[in-house]
Design an enzyme around this catalytic site. Structure first.
Site, PDB file in Angstrom:
ATOM      1  N   ARG A 157      -7.808 -16.256   1.448  1.00  0.00           N
ATOM      2  CA  ARG A 157      -7.097 -14.995   1.217  1.00  0.00           C
ATOM      3  C   ARG A 157      -5.709 -15.219   0.614  1.00  0.00           C
ATOM      4  O   ARG A 157      -5.237 -14.434  -0.219  1.00  0.00           O
ATOM      5  CB  ARG A 157      -6.980 -14.247   2.544  1.00  0.00           C
ATOM      6  CG  ARG A 157      -7.052 -12.784   2.274  1.00  0.00           C
ATOM      7  CD  ARG A 157      -7.149 -11.909   3.460  1.00  0.00           C
ATOM      8  NE  ARG A 157      -6.776 -10.604   2.988  1.00  0.00           N
ATOM      9  CZ  ARG A 157      -7.593  -9.583   2.839  1.00  0.00           C
ATOM     10  NH1 ARG A 157      -8.849  -9.693   3.144  1.00  0.00           N
ATOM     11  NH2 ARG A 157      -7.134  -8.449   2.390  1.00  0.00           N
ATOM     12  N   THR A 188      -1.286   5.335  -1.496  1.00  0.00           N
ATOM     13  CA  THR A 188      -1.672   6.681  -1.095  1.00  0.00           C
ATOM     14  C   THR A 188      -2.848   6.600  -0.136  1.00  0.00           C
ATOM     15  O   THR A 188      -3.800   5.831  -0.351  1.00  0.00           O
ATOM     16  CB  THR A 188      -1.969   7.581  -2.317  1.00  0.00           C
ATOM     17  OG1 THR A 188      -2.343   8.868  -1.832  1.00  0.00           O
ATOM     18  CG2 THR A 188      -3.045   7.030  -3.217  1.00  0.00           C
ATOM     19  N   HIS A 189      -2.746   7.385   0.938  1.00  0.00           N
ATOM     20  CA  HIS A 189      -3.726   7.297   2.038  1.00  0.00           C
ATOM     21  C   HIS A 189      -4.234   8.693   2.375  1.00  0.00           C
ATOM     22  O   HIS A 189      -3.435   9.631   2.467  1.00  0.00           O
ATOM     23  CB  HIS A 189      -3.052   6.667   3.262  1.00  0.00           C
ATOM     24  CG  HIS A 189      -3.980   6.529   4.421  1.00  0.00           C
ATOM     25  ND1 HIS A 189      -4.967   5.565   4.469  1.00  0.00           N
ATOM     26  CD2 HIS A 189      -4.102   7.240   5.564  1.00  0.00           C
ATOM     27  CE1 HIS A 189      -5.646   5.698   5.602  1.00  0.00           C
ATOM     28  NE2 HIS A 189      -5.137   6.705   6.278  1.00  0.00           N
TER      29      HIS A 189
HETATM   30  C1  GAR Z   1      -8.207   8.118  -2.051  1.00  0.00           C
HETATM   31  O1  GAR Z   1      -8.437   9.255  -1.267  1.00  0.00           O
HETATM   32  C2  GAR Z   1      -7.272   7.165  -1.349  1.00  0.00           C
HETATM   33  O2  GAR Z   1      -6.305   7.787  -0.572  1.00  0.00           O
HETATM   34  C3  GAR Z   1      -8.253   6.426  -0.481  1.00  0.00           C
HETATM   35  O3  GAR Z   1      -9.347   6.189  -1.305  1.00  0.00           O
HETATM   36  C4  GAR Z   1      -9.473   7.283  -2.229  1.00  0.00           C
HETATM   37  C5  GAR Z   1      -9.608   6.702  -3.614  1.00  0.00           C
HETATM   38  O4  GAR Z   1     -10.051   7.660  -4.523  1.00  0.00           O
HETATM   39  N1  GAR Z   1      -7.669   5.210   0.022  1.00  0.00           N
HETATM   40  C6  GAR Z   1      -7.912   4.722   1.239  1.00  0.00           C
HETATM   41  O5  GAR Z   1      -8.685   5.225   2.034  1.00  0.00           O
HETATM   42  C7  GAR Z   1      -7.141   3.473   1.566  1.00  0.00           C
HETATM   43  N2  GAR Z   1      -7.207   3.170   2.956  1.00  0.00           N
HETATM   44  P1  GAR Z   1     -10.025   7.363  -6.095  1.00  0.00           P
HETATM   45  O6  GAR Z   1     -10.632   5.980  -6.323  1.00  0.00           O
HETATM   46  O7  GAR Z   1     -10.858   8.448  -6.695  1.00  0.00           O
HETATM   47  O8  GAR Z   1      -8.590   7.427  -6.558  1.00  0.00           O
END
Ligand code: GAR
Length: 201
Positions: free
Chosen positions: A66, A109-110
């Site tokens: 990693r 973004t979460h």
């Molecule tokens: C988003 O909702 C983001 O917040 C989430 O994955 C999605 C990606 O969507 N991230 C997580 O859950 C991280 N823990 P996208 O590929 O369509 O932008």
């Protein structure tokens, strides 16, 4: 001159697409200069290629461990000289090398209102808990899991009959708007991080 964004992705790339679209207007003040993924062949990387943005794909399985992967991620991102690194659906935790180089200019973004529901399954966890309001959070990444100082949040109501897919779909619609707005504000205005508190100038 526009700020340089490097965006890290794993999946569909709808948040990336929103940043690519926003950056097409010079007044936005930021442009995606490269996109990196932790896997080969994601839809997100295809979106970047379609927009003419350079990409790199670093599957963790291609590295001895990693730390070696983390160092490579760090080097690849650094080569594009980002002002801000944006994790947008990037399903890996950056390691020490990456954080010591990009800490304070790495946002994620979460899809939940942190500190509720950190981790990989936030919309499902919110549904399982029975909350009536959830949403999305933009934050500066620290060494913990979804634990860093918060830049912005947007609330989304849970509706009767929601599935993980319908709820996550509505979260993502709100999340994209928040991401574009606050990444723009961060790079155009500058910001201060004091302890847990982020102030956009
Ligand atoms: C988003 O909702 C983001 O917040 C989430 O994955 C999605 C990606 O969507 N991230 C997580 O859950 C991280 N823990 P996208 O590929 O369509 O932008």
């Amino acid at each position: 001159m526009s700020a340089r964004l490097v965006v890290l992705v794993s999946g569909a790339g709808t948040n990336l697409q929103a940043l690519l679209d926003a950056g097409a207007d010079p007044a936005y003040g930021a442009q995606v200069v490269a996109v990196g993924a932790d896997r080969i062949g994601s839809a997100a990387v295809a979106r970047a290629s379609a927009a003419g943005v350079p990409t790199f794909e670093l599957p963790i399985s291609a590295y001895a461990d990693r730390d070696a992967w983390d160092q490579s991620l760090c080097d690849q991102v650094a080569a594009h000289e980002p002002d801000l690194v944006v994790s947008a659906g990037f399903m890996k935790l950056a390691g020490q090398a990456f954080l010591s180089r990009f800490g304070g200019r790495y946002v994620n973004t979460h899809p939940a209102l942190l500190p509720a529901f950190p981790g990989m399954h936030a919309p499902q966890d919110a549904l399982d808990h029975g909350v009536k309001v959830t949403g999305a959070t933009l934050f500066f990444v620290d060494a913990g899991v979804d634990s860093g100082p918060i830049v912005a949040q947007v609330a989304v109501g849970v509706e009767d009959g929601d599935t993980t897919e319908t709820l996550h779909g509505r979260i993502k619609s709100a999340e994209r708007v928040m991401l574009v707005e606050w990444v723009g504000r961060l790079v155009r205005n500058g910001y201060l991080i004091e302890g847990r508190k982020v102030t956009v100038l």
